[in-house]
Structure formats: structure tokens, C-alpha cells
Enzyme design. Structure first.
Site, mmCIF file in Angstrom:
data_model
loop_
_atom_site.group_PDB
_atom_site.id
_atom_site.type_symbol
_atom_site.label_atom_id
_atom_site.label_comp_id
_atom_site.label_asym_id
_atom_site.label_seq_id
_atom_site.Cartn_x
_atom_site.Cartn_y
_atom_site.Cartn_z
ATOM 1 N N SER A 4 36.131 36.160 40.342
ATOM 2 C CA SER A 4 34.985 36.620 39.385
ATOM 3 C C SER A 4 35.272 37.737 38.696
ATOM 4 O O SER A 4 36.440 37.739 38.267
ATOM 5 C CB SER A 4 33.742 36.596 40.199
ATOM 6 O OG SER A 4 32.518 36.882 39.400
ATOM 7 N N TYR A 56 30.891 35.572 28.719
ATOM 8 C CA TYR A 56 31.909 35.756 29.730
ATOM 9 C C TYR A 56 31.147 35.930 31.397
ATOM 10 O O TYR A 56 31.580 35.359 32.140
ATOM 11 C CB TYR A 56 32.831 36.914 29.689
ATOM 12 C CG TYR A 56 33.894 37.293 30.504
ATOM 13 C CD1 TYR A 56 34.958 36.407 31.099
ATOM 14 C CD2 TYR A 56 33.544 38.499 31.189
ATOM 15 C CE1 TYR A 56 35.779 36.704 32.084
ATOM 16 C CE2 TYR A 56 34.565 38.731 32.117
ATOM 17 C CZ TYR A 56 35.489 38.118 32.682
ATOM 18 O OH TYR A 56 36.514 38.553 33.601
ATOM 19 N N LYS A 68 31.089 33.845 35.040
ATOM 20 C CA LYS A 68 31.401 34.670 36.024
ATOM 21 C C LYS A 68 30.129 34.580 37.129
ATOM 22 O O LYS A 68 30.396 34.621 38.422
ATOM 23 C CB LYS A 68 31.971 35.988 35.729
ATOM 24 C CG LYS A 68 33.148 35.940 35.114
ATOM 25 C CD LYS A 68 34.456 35.340 35.941
ATOM 26 C CE LYS A 68 35.976 35.484 35.417
ATOM 27 N NZ LYS A 68 36.744 34.674 36.057
HETATM 28 N N1 LIG Z 1 42.108 41.993 33.623
HETATM 29 C C1 LIG Z 1 40.932 42.063 33.860
HETATM 30 O O1 LIG Z 1 40.437 43.236 33.370
HETATM 31 C C2 LIG Z 1 39.946 41.291 34.781
HETATM 32 C C3 LIG Z 1 40.481 39.858 35.037
HETATM 33 N N2 LIG Z 1 39.398 39.308 35.647
HETATM 34 C C4 LIG Z 1 39.492 37.891 36.232
HETATM 35 O O2 LIG Z 1 40.856 37.833 36.565
HETATM 36 C C5 LIG Z 1 41.639 36.332 36.203
HETATM 37 C C6 LIG Z 1 43.082 36.832 35.560
HETATM 38 O O3 LIG Z 1 42.852 37.599 34.667
HETATM 39 P P1 LIG Z 1 44.107 38.135 33.921
HETATM 40 O O4 LIG Z 1 45.428 38.322 34.835
HETATM 41 O O5 LIG Z 1 43.700 39.671 33.164
HETATM 42 O O6 LIG Z 1 44.570 37.206 32.822
HETATM 43 P P2 LIG Z 1 45.737 36.962 31.871
HETATM 44 O O7 LIG Z 1 45.298 36.645 30.466
HETATM 45 O O8 LIG Z 1 46.756 38.040 32.052
HETATM 46 O O9 LIG Z 1 46.389 35.621 32.497
HETATM 47 C C7 LIG Z 1 45.605 34.467 32.645
HETATM 48 C C8 LIG Z 1 46.161 33.229 33.489
HETATM 49 O O10 LIG Z 1 45.396 32.035 33.286
HETATM 50 C C9 LIG Z 1 46.149 30.871 32.753
HETATM 51 N N3 LIG Z 1 45.215 29.984 31.882
HETATM 52 C C10 LIG Z 1 44.475 30.396 30.979
HETATM 53 N N4 LIG Z 1 43.621 29.390 30.732
HETATM 54 C C11 LIG Z 1 43.839 28.325 31.458
HETATM 55 C C12 LIG Z 1 43.653 27.018 31.502
HETATM 56 N N5 LIG Z 1 42.877 26.326 30.503
HETATM 57 N N6 LIG Z 1 44.371 26.199 32.340
HETATM 58 C C13 LIG Z 1 45.303 26.690 33.327
HETATM 59 N N7 LIG Z 1 45.582 28.031 33.288
HETATM 60 C C14 LIG Z 1 44.958 28.905 32.256
HETATM 61 C C15 LIG Z 1 47.136 31.687 31.692
HETATM 62 O O11 LIG Z 1 48.244 30.802 31.585
HETATM 63 P P3 LIG Z 1 48.260 29.830 30.321
HETATM 64 O O12 LIG Z 1 47.761 30.516 29.183
HETATM 65 O O13 LIG Z 1 49.770 29.298 30.075
HETATM 66 O O14 LIG Z 1 47.171 28.609 30.566
HETATM 67 C C16 LIG Z 1 47.467 32.788 32.698
HETATM 68 O O15 LIG Z 1 48.311 32.479 33.828
HETATM 69 C C17 LIG Z 1 40.563 35.829 35.145
HETATM 70 O O16 LIG Z 1 39.775 34.747 35.818
HETATM 71 C C18 LIG Z 1 39.813 36.982 34.620
HETATM 72 O O17 LIG Z 1 38.444 36.667 34.244
HETATM 73 C C19 LIG Z 1 38.132 39.882 36.319
HETATM 74 C C20 LIG Z 1 38.220 41.167 36.225
HETATM 75 C C21 LIG Z 1 38.901 41.928 35.412
HETATM 76 C C1 LIG Z 2 24.863 50.639 42.126
HETATM 77 C C2 LIG Z 2 26.448 51.108 41.930
HETATM 78 C C3 LIG Z 2 27.121 50.607 40.666
HETATM 79 C C4 LIG Z 2 28.433 51.070 40.566
HETATM 80 C C5 LIG Z 2 29.167 50.948 39.049
HETATM 81 C C6 LIG Z 2 29.045 49.818 38.459
HETATM 82 C C7 LIG Z 2 30.174 49.719 37.396
HETATM 83 C C8 LIG Z 2 30.044 48.226 36.547
HETATM 84 C C9 LIG Z 2 30.960 48.096 35.583
HETATM 85 C C10 LIG Z 2 31.016 46.702 35.174
HETATM 86 C C11 LIG Z 2 32.643 46.562 34.695
HETATM 87 C C12 LIG Z 2 32.903 45.367 34.130
HETATM 88 C C13 LIG Z 2 34.515 45.085 34.058
HETATM 89 C C14 LIG Z 2 34.661 43.560 33.762
HETATM 90 C C15 LIG Z 2 36.306 43.445 33.419
HETATM 91 C C16 LIG Z 2 36.594 41.941 33.115
HETATM 92 O O1 LIG Z 2 36.357 41.198 33.586
HETATM 93 C C17 LIG Z 2 37.175 42.063 31.759
HETATM 94 N N1 LIG Z 2 38.136 42.964 31.698
HETATM 95 C C18 LIG Z 2 37.509 40.711 31.624
HETATM 96 O O2 LIG Z 2 38.701 40.513 32.142
#
Ligand SMILES: NC(=O)C1=CN([C@@H]2O[C@H](COP(=O)(O)OP(=O)(O)OC[C@H]3O[C@@H](n4cnc5c(N)ncnc54)[C@H](OP(=O)(O)O)[C@@H]3O)[C@@H](O)[C@H]2O)C=CC1
Ligand SMILES: CCCCCCCCCCCCCCCC(=O)[C@@H](N)CO
Length: 325
Positions: free
Chosen positions: A175, A189, A193
Site C-alpha cells: 500500500s 491513488y 491504496k
Molecule cells: N516510491 C514511493 O514513494 C512509494 C511507492 N509505494 C508503492 O510501492 C510500489 C513500488 O513503487 P516504486 O518502487 O516506487 O515503483 P517503480 O515505478 O520504481 O516500479 C514499479 C514497478 O511496477 C511494475 N509495473 C508497473 N505497472 C505494471 C503492470 N501493469 N503490470 C506489471 N508490472 C507493473 C514496473 O515494471 P514495468 O513498468 O516494466 O511493468 C516496475 O517494476 C508501488 O505499489 C507504489 O505505489 C508506496 C509508497 C511510496
Molecule cells: C497521527 C500521526 C501522523 C503521523 C504523520 C503522518 C504523515 C502522513 C504523510 C502521508 C504521506 C503519503 C506519502 C505517499 C507516498 C506515495 O505513495 C507516493 N510517493 C506514490 O508512490
């Protein structure tokens, strides 16, 4: 003769102890340890960012790793990277999670899974009014429906494998902190999630009898190729509000995720803010740990207060931002 004050002071630890014992008795599902050594761990989105870091971490702990994504070239590059870092040759599966047939075929090819990590995800931040609905649907399709397709395809094999080996299996779902609290610019988004949590809470009840354990991972902003792309078009307010929780490295998120998964944690926060957020949004989620349960019970009121403080801060920021325009 002890003073009434002293007696009262003794009563506090006693109450805590009784509460802790009650929670130890109540906490469900029961605690579990999920081994990954020599087991088949399939990680979607394993060619980049958090997924790639997870693949390396699992491979270095002796797991047989499969990575799944769309782009075959990037998967091959990731495989090389994993081999270089760990010496392990990961299996590569090409599929788009939006296509249930392709997912089923990939899982057939990979053989039964012990640990399924649904990590694939896409994020295109934009105010709903400006966002094309196709873009919103894209996020729901990949993040939510993709996870449905993966679990549907993997579950029969996971069930029989868990039965045959007698070892607990795991389904871990990626998530985001934006899946615990709404954030400006993340309407679609966040919806995708948050939805995963409903899926995970219900699914855990359905699969517990088959010794399958569900985890959800809630990272903050994490330095990945995906985040770098996102930051190019992210509304300023999204960046400010998301910045309330500090940015992490993909390797650190992967470590937290893997440790939590192996302990069967249902909710896996990744940093200190994440732990606070998990306490504030505990709701009726399953809880295996009596210690965490104790923090949730004792912290509920206070964390709500802190949460109100965060909302005050965010709404003030939004108001000031508009006033400047
Ligand atoms: N980076 C962040 O700030 C945060 C990320 N997340 C979550 O973590 C996860 C990974 O994020 P992150 O590492 O940043 O992402 P990246 O964009 O770096 O990597 C995404 C990965 O998912 C694959 N992917 C995307 N679409 C598809 C599809 N339709 N089918 C199969 N594979 C797919 C991509 O490969 P390809 O494109 O080749 O398919 C790639 O391997 C996500 O779910 C994201 O929402 C959560 C919080 C914060
Ligand atoms: C009660 C206590 C509260 C504590 C602090 C709360 C802070 C919340 C911040 C929310 C951040 C959301 C980041 C999403 C990242 C992400 O998923 C994107 N980068 C897409 O990948």
C-alpha cells in the site's frame, strides 16, 4: 503503613499487566513465523525501486525469487543486478497485471508460490478536477485490480503448497501511507491504496484456515525511479503534505517489509511517522502482537489528538497556499 499514594502508584503497573495479559489472550490471528529460505518468493514490480530492493533482500536470504513486470528488457537488467548483488538467478516473468489471462499464465510458468508480494504500482498525482479519468482508471486497474488478478491466480497453488509442506505462506500487499490517510493530489491513488486494505482485511479471514497470512506495507515517499518520475508533475501541495513523513531509501523499506512479512505482521509501517500513523488508524485490523496491541489501546486517544494536529497543519498550509494566489 503504606501511603494511599504509593498504593495508587503500584496499581498502575498492575493494571498495565492485566491489560497486557488480556491482550495476549485475545490477539488474533495467532503469531506466526514465515520462513523464506529455500522458498519461492514472487515479487511483482520486481524490476525497479522497492520491488527490486525486495528481490535482492529475499535472494540474499536464500529465497528462490521470481520477478514479474511488463518490460522484458528492464526485467533482464534487474535479473543481472540481483545476480551481481547476491549470486542468485531470479526467474523473470513478463506480464501486465491488468490482464488476468497473462497473470494466470505467468503463475503457471513460475510454479506454486510460497510468498506472493503484490508490489506493482503506478502513481500519477493530480487534482481530480484536472486529472483525466483514464488516468484514474489506470491506477485502479494496476494497483487494485492487478492485485485481485494476482491473488486469484496464485491462491490455489499456495493453498496446496502450504498443505503439502506444512509451512505458513504469505500474501504481502504494497500500500502506501497514502493508503492510510488522504493526501491532496492523490484522489485516485489513495482510493486504489485504501481499497487494498479492505481486500486484505477480508482476505485474511478467508485464508487463515489454509495457513496463509496477509501483510500490508505502508511506505512513505521512497527514492525510486517511480518517485523521480512522479516528482516531475506532482502538485506543490502534494509534495508539502507528503513531506510530513520523511523520505526513505528503497533498501530500508524493503528490509522493513521483509522483516514484517516474516513475522506475519498484518500492518507493516516503515518509519517512525508510519508507526504513529498505524496506531492512529488501527481500526479493527487483525493484530498478532500483544505489545503492539497495547500501544494501540493506550495510544488511541492521544494519537487521534496528534492526527487532529496534523490536519490543522495541512489545512493551514492549503489555506495559505490559496491566499498567495
Ligand atoms: N516510491 C514511493 O514513494 C512509494 C511507492 N509505494 C508503492 O510501492 C510500489 C513500488 O513503487 P516504486 O518502487 O516506487 O515503483 P517503480 O515505478 O520504481 O516500479 C514499479 C514497478 O511496477 C511494475 N509495473 C508497473 N505497472 C505494471 C503492470 N501493469 N503490470 C506489471 N508490472 C507493473 C514496473 O515494471 P514495468 O513498468 O516494466 O511493468 C516496475 O517494476 C508501488 O505499489 C507504489 O505505489 C508506496 C509508497 C511510496
Ligand atoms: C497521527 C500521526 C501522523 C503521523 C504523520 C503522518 C504523515 C502522513 C504523510 C502521508 C504521506 C503519503 C506519502 C505517499 C507516498 C506515495 O505513495 C507516493 N510517493 C506514490 O508512490
Amino acid at each position: 503503613m503504606a501511603s494511599p499514594f504509593l498504593l495508587l502508584l503500584l496499581l498502575i503497573p498492575l493494571c498495565l499487566l492485566v491489560l497486557f495479559l488480556a491482550l495476549s489472550f485475545l490477539a488474533r490471528p495467532k503469531s506466526v513465523r514465515i520462513p523464506i529460505k529455500n522458498r519461492h518468493v514472487l515479487i511483482t514490480g520486481g524490476s525497479s525501486g522497492i520491488g527490486l530492493a525486495l528481490a535482492k533482500a529475499a535472494a540474499s536470504q536464500g529465497a528462490h525469487v521470481s520477478i514479474l513486470a511488463r518490460n522484458a528488457k528492464r526485467l533482464e537488467e534487474a535479473r543481472e543486478e540481483i545476480k551481481l548483488a547476491t549470486g542468485h538467478m531470479a526467474r523473470v516473468l513478463v506480464a501486465d497485471v491488468r490482464d488476468p489471462q497473462a497473470v494466470a499464465q505467468a503463475l503457471e510458468e513460475s510454479g506454486p508460490v510460497d510468498v506472493l508480494v503484490c508490489n506493482q504500482g503506478v502513481f500519477v498525482p493530480m487534482e481530480l478536477e484536472k486529472q483525466d479519468l483514464e488516468e484514474a482508471k489506470f491506477m485502479i486497474d494496476v494497483n487494485l485490480m492487478g492485485t485481485f488478478h494476482l491473488i486469484k491466480a496464485a491462491l490455489p497453488g499456495m493453498k496446496s503448497r502450504a498443505r503439502e509442506t506444512g509451512l505458513p505462506a504469505s500474501i504481502a500487499i504494497m500500500s502506501s501511507q497514502a493508503g492510510q490517510v488522504g493526501v491532496y493530489g492523490y484522489t485516485a491513488y489513495s482510493a486504489s491504496k485504501f481499497a487494498l486494505r479492505g481486500l486484505a482485511e477480508s482476505l485474511q479471514q478467508e485464508v487463515i484456515a489454509h495457513n496463509i497470512h496477509v501483510s500490508m506495507i505502508f511506505p512513505p515517499d521512497t527514492a525510486t525511479p517511480g518517485l523521480a518520475e512522479e516528482q516531475k508533475k506532482r502538485p506543490e501541495l502534494t509534495t508539502i503534505i507528503a513531506g510530513s513523513s520523511g523520505e526513505m531509501k528503497a533498501e530500508d523499506v524493503a528490509k522493513k517489509a521483509l522483516d514484517g512479512l516474516k513475522e506475519g505482521q498484518f500492518i507493516i509501517p516503515c518509519n517512525f511517522d508510519g508507526t504513529m500513523l498505524a496506531i492512529a488508524t488501527a481500526g479493527l485490523s487483525p493484530q498478532r502482537s500483544a505489545v503492539t496491541a497495547l500501544f494501540e489501546v493506550l495510544g488511541a486517544g492521544f494519537m487521534r489528538f496528534v492526527g487532529i494536529g496534523f490536519q490543522w497543519n495541512w489545512y493551514s498550509t492549503i489555506q495559505n497556499w490559496h491566499a498567495k494566489r
